[in-house]
Design a protein around this motif. Structure first.
Motif, PDB file in Angstrom:
ATOM      1  N   GLU A   1      15.302 -53.029  -5.741  1.00  0.00           N
ATOM      2  CA  GLU A   1      13.950 -52.455  -5.881  1.00  0.00           C
ATOM      3  C   GLU A   1      13.708 -51.506  -4.716  1.00  0.00           C
ATOM      4  O   GLU A   1      13.910 -51.880  -3.564  1.00  0.00           O
ATOM      5  CB  GLU A   1      12.936 -53.613  -5.897  1.00  0.00           C
ATOM      6  N   ASP A   2      13.298 -50.281  -4.988  1.00  0.00           N
ATOM      7  CA  ASP A   2      13.103 -49.321  -3.891  1.00  0.00           C
ATOM      8  C   ASP A   2      11.719 -49.408  -3.257  1.00  0.00           C
ATOM      9  O   ASP A   2      11.492 -48.871  -2.192  1.00  0.00           O
ATOM     10  CB  ASP A   2      13.397 -47.886  -4.356  1.00  0.00           C
ATOM     11  N   GLU A   3      10.787 -50.085  -3.919  1.00  0.00           N
ATOM     12  CA  GLU A   3       9.450 -50.222  -3.328  1.00  0.00           C
ATOM     13  C   GLU A   3       9.435 -51.402  -2.370  1.00  0.00           C
ATOM     14  O   GLU A   3       9.568 -52.565  -2.803  1.00  0.00           O
ATOM     15  CB  GLU A   3       8.410 -50.451  -4.431  1.00  0.00           C
TER      16      GLU A   3
ATOM     17  N   ASP B   1      14.969 -53.171 -10.704  1.00  0.00           N
ATOM     18  CA  ASP B   1      13.909 -52.216 -11.016  1.00  0.00           C
ATOM     19  C   ASP B   1      14.475 -51.140 -11.947  1.00  0.00           C
ATOM     20  O   ASP B   1      15.660 -50.829 -11.914  1.00  0.00           O
ATOM     21  CB  ASP B   1      13.406 -51.590  -9.705  1.00  0.00           C
TER      22      ASP B   1
ATOM     23  N   MET C   1      13.211 -47.815 -12.253  1.00  0.00           N
ATOM     24  CA  MET C   1      13.281 -46.510 -11.598  1.00  0.00           C
ATOM     25  C   MET C   1      13.765 -46.665 -10.163  1.00  0.00           C
ATOM     26  O   MET C   1      13.059 -47.196  -9.306  1.00  0.00           O
ATOM     27  CB  MET C   1      11.888 -45.864 -11.597  1.00  0.00           C
TER      28      MET C   1
ATOM     29  N   LYS D   1       5.387 -54.296 -14.316  1.00  0.00           N
ATOM     30  CA  LYS D   1       4.567 -54.279 -13.090  1.00  0.00           C
ATOM     31  C   LYS D   1       3.127 -53.895 -13.438  1.00  0.00           C
ATOM     32  O   LYS D   1       2.935 -53.030 -14.284  1.00  0.00           O
ATOM     33  CB  LYS D   1       5.118 -53.238 -12.114  1.00  0.00           C
TER      34      LYS D   1
END
Ligand code: CA
Length: 234
Positions: free
Chosen positions: A10-12, A54, A56, A106
């Motif tokens: 997950e990039d967030e 994730d 994206m 989400k």
């Protein structure tokens, strides 16, 4: 108790932090990756019980990454839960079609995620109703714990039986020694990894007479897998 290992891709950062703080540390061990390339670096050393992915991501999309994982020998059977910000039904279906085991849109509640993880990890393979597991000419009668190959009875110790039974229920999937210990002896067992090697050596020698010993494959530096039915599509 052995923890459930989860790789979170997950990039967030906020979501990674939220997972880290909300998933019970007594039960879960999390590995974090902010891109698929850093996930690959982790997967080179650790095989998690489950991946949270994730959709994206900065380098590869989650969908592309699932396709990639499902082609890899050692990691292709790891269950994957997809996280998506895209609420469209069509995209969810697309995610599942390429091989995600479940998805969450989400924002989601951590409790919901934990519940989904547990459901997936509990989901055992489907047993045949006759109580027989058949891999070519190897037949395990799960009612009597009787094992035969080409109708010859194979006398196994209870542990050898449990290992073989486990392997035949989960063919073509690589398990680390640690995972085998958990599945065969139980989560709380304290068993040396060399014990697994010794047990598998003995099991192989009992299967050798019928040539079935070659079905227990060693994956160097990782563990073992059992080669399933030759008619079954991989
Ligand atoms: Ca993202």
């Amino acid at each position: 108790m052995k923890k459930i290992t989860i790789l979170v891709i997950e990039d967030e950062e906020a979501i990674r932090d939220m997972l880290r703080f909300s998933m019970p540390q007594s039960e879960f061990h999390l590995f974090d990756a902010d891109s698929t390339s850093s996930a690959m670096a982790i997967l080179a050393h650790h095989i998690p019980d489950l991946i949270i992915l994730d959709w994206m991501l900065p380098d590869k999309s989650g969908i592309e990454f699932i396709k990639f994982i499902r082609k890899q020998e050692i990691i292709r059977n790891i269950p994957i839960i997809m996280l998506t910000a895209k609420a469209e039904e069509e995209n969810k279906v697309k995610g599942l079609m390429v091989g995600a085991d479940d998805y969450l849109t989400k924002p989601f509640s951590p409790n919901e995620l934990v519940a989904r993880i547990k459901t997936i990890l509990r989901r055992g393979p489907i047993k045949s109703t006759t109580g027989e597991i058949k891999i070519d000419n190897l037949i395990i009668n799960t009612n009597t714990c009787h094992v035969t190959i080409n109708s010859h009875w194979i006398q196994l110790t209870p542990i050898e039986y449990k290992i073989l039974h486990f392997f035949t229920l989960h063919p073509n999937k690589t398990y680390t020694r640690d995972q085998l210990i958990t599945h065969v002896w139980g989560r709380n067992a304290y068993i040396d990894e060399r014990t697994i090697d010794a047990q598998i050596k003995r099991l192989r020698s009992k299967l050798r007479i019928h040539g079935y010993h070659v079905r227990i494959k060693t994956v160097r530096g990782v563990g073992y897998y059992f080669l399933g039915d030759s008619d079954e599509k991989k």
